[in-house]
Write a protein that holds these residues in place. Structure first.
Motif, PDB file in Angstrom:
ATOM      1  N   ALA A 329      -2.869 -31.511 -39.825  1.00  0.00           N
ATOM      2  CA  ALA A 329      -1.552 -31.078 -40.284  1.00  0.00           C
ATOM      3  C   ALA A 329      -1.449 -29.561 -40.263  1.00  0.00           C
ATOM      4  CB  ALA A 329      -1.291 -31.616 -41.690  1.00  0.00           C
ATOM      5  N   SER A 330      -2.560 -28.894 -40.680  1.00  0.00           N
ATOM      6  CA  SER A 330      -2.571 -27.428 -40.652  1.00  0.00           C
ATOM      7  C   SER A 330      -2.462 -26.912 -39.223  1.00  0.00           C
ATOM      8  CB  SER A 330      -3.856 -26.914 -41.310  1.00  0.00           C
ATOM      9  OG  SER A 330      -3.910 -25.500 -41.258  1.00  0.00           O
ATOM     10  N   ASP A 333       1.045 -27.326 -38.114  1.00  0.00           N
ATOM     11  CA  ASP A 333       1.895 -26.284 -38.698  1.00  0.00           C
ATOM     12  C   ASP A 333       1.714 -24.971 -37.940  1.00  0.00           C
ATOM     13  OD1 ASP A 333       2.865 -28.041 -40.547  1.00  0.00           O
ATOM     14  OD2 ASP A 333       1.482 -27.425 -42.146  1.00  0.00           O
ATOM     15  N   ARG A 336       3.392 -25.275 -34.662  1.00  0.00           N
ATOM     16  CA  ARG A 336       4.844 -25.217 -34.840  1.00  0.00           C
ATOM     17  C   ARG A 336       5.292 -23.765 -35.059  1.00  0.00           C
ATOM     18  NH1 ARG A 336       5.145 -28.635 -38.653  1.00  0.00           N
ATOM     19  NH2 ARG A 336       5.634 -30.467 -37.364  1.00  0.00           N
ATOM     20  N   ALA A 337       4.526 -23.027 -35.879  1.00  0.00           N
ATOM     21  CA  ALA A 337       4.873 -21.627 -36.138  1.00  0.00           C
ATOM     22  C   ALA A 337       4.775 -20.795 -34.853  1.00  0.00           C
ATOM     23  CB  ALA A 337       3.950 -21.049 -37.215  1.00  0.00           C
TER      24      ALA A 337
END
Length: 382
Positions: A329-330, A333, A336-337
């Motif tokens: 998940a990290s 993220d 995605r960033a």
């Protein structure tokens, strides 16, 4: 009808009782062959019971929920069914109502019915009063007897074949503990019914004679053709696949001698026309002894350790999975960033290029204007 029954006889229920892996399915089939109504029993078989189980899915599901409500399970031999049911008192009203509705739906028109589920051995405090309230004025209990060593061997085979489902019984004393728990408790509320002990070995070896004895106890006169079909086509020696030998007996004797003691007490009763409370009292006394429960505890320590290890391993696997999911998940993220950053950078670069293109177009238009003006001047001079 396939059996004769006195018209004045009361509505009655036959319960086929016995520990798991003792032949209760075959005995239930025998009772049905004598004319008892199975209701809407499920018609299925597998490698464990190639002739069929003769069980009701609704009954099994209800008993499983009842055991869970009471804090027990069919493979927890230290569970004391009667005590747990008495302690639960009014907390079982919803299950009682569900059971009444099921009995009415399945057996409303049955003069003589039969039910089978080994879990019933642990739950007679629930079912016997309920059956009376449901209109069954007479209740007959057929207790199936099989040597605990053979039952334990059969349970071990079952666990080996389906290890993802069965944990208890991988060691012979565990299977013997299950046998003893059911055998010790299936005499609860003794005075509420009539009792017969029926030997599984005799049913396999002498099916016709055993059926006749069963018919006499149940006051049924079976159809001769059905009796012959059952005795000579349904029953066969291949049904008894587990046979005891000296080594398995010694293994159980060393850990749980009470199981063999109970078997030796009950075996002579399989020749009796009916069993009395006095005859079964020594069995109940053995089950009630604290030393018996201590022996059951010793027999189950290996299973408890395996279950504890499996549960701990499952928790560790879940923790590792949570950590891995958190890391992923990290990473998602972060991706995605980065995608958003690149998108913004791309948008800024595109905007800059568009601005440059706009300025170039403006300059080109100005230059075109100047050229057009010069052209017009030349034309005017001519």
């Amino acid at each position: 009808m396939d059996f004769w029954l006195d018209v004045m006889s009361p509505k009655r229920m036959i319960l086929c009782l016995g520990p798991h892996r003792t032949g209760t399915s075959a005995v239930t089939a025998a009772i049905a062959a004598l004319g008892a109504d199975l209701g809407f029993a499920a018609d299925y078989a597998n490698e464990e019971n190639q002739k069929g189980f003769f069980e009701h899915d609704a009954l099994l599901a209800l008993n499983e929920r009842l055991l869970a409500r009471l804090g027990g399970s069919w493979d927890a031999p230290a569970f004391q069914g009667r005590a747990a049911i008495l302690q639960a008192a009014g907390a079982l009203d919803d299950l009682l109502g569900e059971a009444r509705a099921w009995l009415a739906a399945d057996f409303a028109n049955s003069d003589v019915a039969v039910l089978k589920d080994p879990r019933l051995c642990l739950l007679l405090e629930f079912w016997l009063p309920l059956l009376r309230d449901a209109g069954f004025q007479r209740i007959d209990l057929v207790h199936v007897l099989r040597d605990p060593t053979e039952a334990a061997q059969s349970q071990r085979t079952r666990a080996e074949r389906t290890p993802d489902f069965y944990e208890i019984g991988r060691q012979l004393p565990e299977g013997a503990a299950l046998w003893l728990s059911h055998m010790g408790q299936m005499w609860d509320r003794f005075d509420q019914a009539r009792h017969l002990v029926l030997s599984y070995d005799r049913l396999v070896d002498e099916p016709a004679e055993t059926l006749q004895r069963l018919a006499r106890f149940l006051n049924l006169s079976p159809d001769a053709a059905r009796l012959d079909l059952f005795a000579h086509h349904f029953m066969d020696a291949g049904l008894r696949r587990a046979r005891k030998s000296a080594a398995p007996v010694a293994e159980i004797e060393a850990v749980l001698p009470q199981a063999l003691q109970v078997y030796r007490l009950v075996a002579p009763l399989s020749g009796m026309p009916e069993v009395t409370a006095a005859q079964i009292a020594p069995v109940q006394a053995i089950w009630a002894q604290s030393g018996t429960l201590d022996a059951v505890d010793r027999a189950m320590r290996g299973a408890v350790a395996r279950l504890s290890g499996a549960a701990r391993g499952a928790r560790l696997d879940r923790a590792r999975m949570r950590d891995e999911l958190a890391e992923r998940a990290s990473a998602i993220d972060a991706l995605r960033a980065e995608h958003q950053r690149l998108a913004k950078a791309h948008d800024a670069e595109r905007a800059a290029r568009l601005a440059d293109f706009g300025r170039e177009m403006t300059a080109l238009r100005a230059e075109i204007g100047q050229l057009e003006a010069a052209r017009d001047d030349l034309i005017g001079q001519r």
